[in-house]
Design an enzyme around this catalytic site. Sequence first.
Site, PDB file in Angstrom:
ATOM      1  CG  HIS A 131      25.820  60.518  -2.400  1.00  0.00           C
ATOM      2  ND1 HIS A 131      26.773  61.417  -2.792  1.00  0.00           N
ATOM      3  CD2 HIS A 131      26.282  59.966  -1.234  1.00  0.00           C
ATOM      4  CE1 HIS A 131      27.763  61.427  -1.909  1.00  0.00           C
ATOM      5  NE2 HIS A 131      27.496  60.550  -0.971  1.00  0.00           N
ATOM      6  CG  PHE A 380      34.151  55.449  -4.880  1.00  0.00           C
ATOM      7  CD1 PHE A 380      34.940  55.732  -5.978  1.00  0.00           C
ATOM      8  CD2 PHE A 380      34.753  54.894  -3.758  1.00  0.00           C
ATOM      9  CE1 PHE A 380      36.302  55.464  -5.962  1.00  0.00           C
ATOM     10  CE2 PHE A 380      36.106  54.633  -3.731  1.00  0.00           C
ATOM     11  CZ  PHE A 380      36.882  54.918  -4.836  1.00  0.00           C
ATOM     12  CB  CYS A 381      28.242  58.964  -5.598  1.00  0.00           C
ATOM     13  SG  CYS A 381      28.622  60.132  -6.882  1.00  0.00           S
ATOM     14  CB  ALA A 382      29.227  55.776  -1.204  1.00  0.00           C
TER      15      ALA A 382
END
Length: 457
Positions: A131, A380-382
């Site tokens: 992100h 995982f911020c993805a």
Amino acid sequence: MSACPATDVTDISTAAPLPVLGRDVLVPLVTGGEVTYAALDYAASAPALQRVWDDVAAYAPYYGSVHRGAGYLSQLSTDLFEKSRADVARFLGCRAGDQVLFTRSTTDSLNLLAAALPAGCRVFVFETEHHAALLPWERRADVEVTCLDAPRSPREAVEALERALADREPYGPALVCVTGASNVTGELWPVRELAAAAHAHGARIVLDAAQLAPHHPVDIDRLDVDWVAFSGHKLYAPFGAGVLAGRADWLREAEPYLAGGGASRAVTRGADGTVGVDWHAGEARHEAGSPNVIGAYAIAAACRALEEAGFERLVERERRLVERVRAGLAAVPGVRVLSLFGDDAPRVGVISFVVEGWNTSHFAAALSAEYGIGVRDGLFCAHPLVRTLLGGERDAPGECGAPGEGPSLGAIRVSFGAGTPDEHVERFTGAVRELVENGARWRYRTENGRCVPDTSA
Ligand code: PLP
């Protein structure tokens, strides 16, 4: 006649891990007793290298204000701060004229670059980005972002970018942002080829090296990227600093990232009451406020330590650790490792997987509580990437899913690096096998949406 011992390629014990802080920390097990903590969440934050800690401790008594202080320690600190830039520039293989800016993190670096984009710039990203590399561009109303589908091979990535760049109209400033190594799959991206494609179409490219720099040499000149961003806390230097390095022109022409002291050369108040500012043109332009001298010094110390240890040796050792973990996971029925580019893709020590029938939070909680192993679970911020990799698959609620809560979505990520001893990866693969074969030995409950050991009984 003495015979040379045969080289055993699976023996990595000859290449010792680099000493890191916390290597002897004991953590309690819910099943009783204590064990040394196995930090296998390097992709989030790596432990500090002992060398970094020692260098920082040696410098700390001499710490002083930088740039404008007249005292001896101020001058010494200013000198070390600027030398830290030079160390980072050497570590990254910077070209003459490149700037090295100290920021707070990769997120901060990419937001700084986003703020510095020329008006009307077109930005190209893949949906696979963290992100921090996906979102900063979206905040610029005068920038158009094209988000490309997840490619299924490095070649597909280059071809998709080629097509997208060829289509762009009108032909103005453009930027490609790409990760060097995925924070989900650990797979290496074809950075050099993507840079060539970008440049062939008059675009620039920034490399998100948050996951690459701690595991692999990054040479800005050889890769021919325009900028590189990374974080100190993933590079064994957790002192709150990051780096943005690369071309000076867009940075020099942009408004300062923050307005304030340090970025301004001269400030005047006119007769009409307006305030006028003459901003610096160099690194100081985007480093307003008192800089994080210790953070910058720690990053430089990490760069020196990795260079001195010999990156090739570290890469080779990590490659063998990766093979060992992947072989261990492949041997456990019901474990699926997430991958975009397939089994043969080169990768760093970042591996995400799902386990059939297990809620990821439950699995990660059991690894911690019963084996003293720290991994990460979730998206995982993805988020777009993990959703694509899971392909609509949902976690099973497992024992931990509270009635009516519904299953969560995500994966488990194990990650390691220069400080990881063999024993940690062996404990990890053994624990995965035991959990899958025998189940958890303890009871778990859901608290704030996460699994925790139930210690109430
Ligand atoms: N890019 C990648 C590939 C990452 O893995 C991360 C963090 O996990 C970031 C960017 C953001 O790094 P930071 O949180 O240090 O800003």
